[in-house]
Design a protein around this motif. Structure first.
Motif, PDB file in Angstrom:
ATOM      1  N   PHE A   1     103.028  24.088  14.919  1.00 10.64           N
ATOM      2  CA  PHE A   1     102.110  23.627  13.883  1.00 10.64           C
ATOM      3  C   PHE A   1     102.389  22.167  13.575  1.00 10.64           C
ATOM      4  O   PHE A   1     103.522  21.775  13.306  1.00 10.64           O
ATOM      5  N   ASP A   2     101.353  21.361  13.618  1.00  8.41           N
ATOM      6  CA  ASP A   2     101.420  19.952  13.248  1.00  8.41           C
ATOM      7  C   ASP A   2     100.341  19.745  12.189  1.00  8.41           C
ATOM      8  O   ASP A   2      99.182  20.094  12.419  1.00  8.41           O
ATOM      9  N   PRO A   3     100.694  19.186  11.022  1.00  4.06           N
ATOM     10  CA  PRO A   3      99.695  19.015   9.969  1.00  4.06           C
ATOM     11  C   PRO A   3      98.461  18.229  10.418  1.00  4.06           C
ATOM     12  O   PRO A   3      97.355  18.492   9.972  1.00  4.06           O
TER      13      PRO A   3
ATOM     14  N   GLY B   1      96.999  20.691  13.723  1.00  6.14           N
ATOM     15  CA  GLY B   1      96.869  22.140  13.573  1.00  6.14           C
ATOM     16  C   GLY B   1      97.847  22.853  14.490  1.00  6.14           C
ATOM     17  O   GLY B   1      98.900  22.334  14.820  1.00  6.14           O
TER      18      GLY B   1
ATOM     19  N   TYR C   1      95.345  28.038   9.906  1.00  5.47           N
ATOM     20  CA  TYR C   1      96.234  27.079   9.253  1.00  5.47           C
ATOM     21  C   TYR C   1      95.857  25.642   9.529  1.00  5.47           C
ATOM     22  O   TYR C   1      96.454  24.739   9.013  1.00  5.47           O
ATOM     23  N   ARG C   2      94.859  25.443  10.319  1.00  2.94           N
ATOM     24  CA  ARG C   2      94.451  24.071  10.628  1.00  2.94           C
ATOM     25  C   ARG C   2      93.698  23.451   9.489  1.00  2.94           C
ATOM     26  O   ARG C   2      92.952  24.009   8.779  1.00  2.94           O
TER      27      ARG C   2
END
Length: 94
Positions: A59-61, A64, A93-94
């Motif tokens: 996960f990368d803010p 996503g 969560y994206r």
């Protein structure tokens, strides 16, 4: 007279494999500082002892959820593992 004795060692073998994989993962975590290389290496560990293929999602803010590492027991199908759909609900969560 003959006597045959059989012992089911399935759980023992599974425990041995699990301990070996945990030891190898620990060594990798202590050794690799490059996150991408570490994740690709971790994806290779359980194949083929415990799985036909593995996919590691990260996960990368900003991006996503992305597939970061993938490995398939059959090298000709590794591209299919990398392109496999995410688990249901992960994309939210994206």
């Amino acid at each position: 007279m003959a006597v045959s004795v059989f012992h089911d060692i399935t759980e023992l073998k599974r425990a041995e494999i699990t301990q070996r994989l945990l030891a190898e993962a620990g060594e990798m975590l202590a050794r690799d500082l490059d996150t991408q290389a570490l994740l690709r290496g971790l994806a290779r560990l359980p194949v083929p002892a415990l799985a036909d293929y593995t996919i590691i999602y990260q996960f990368d803010p900003a991006l996503g959820v992305t597939a970061t590492g993938a490995h398939h027991a059959d090298p000709g199908r590794e591209h299919r593992a990398a392109g496999a759909p995410m688990f249901h609900g992960v994309g939210q969560y994206r």
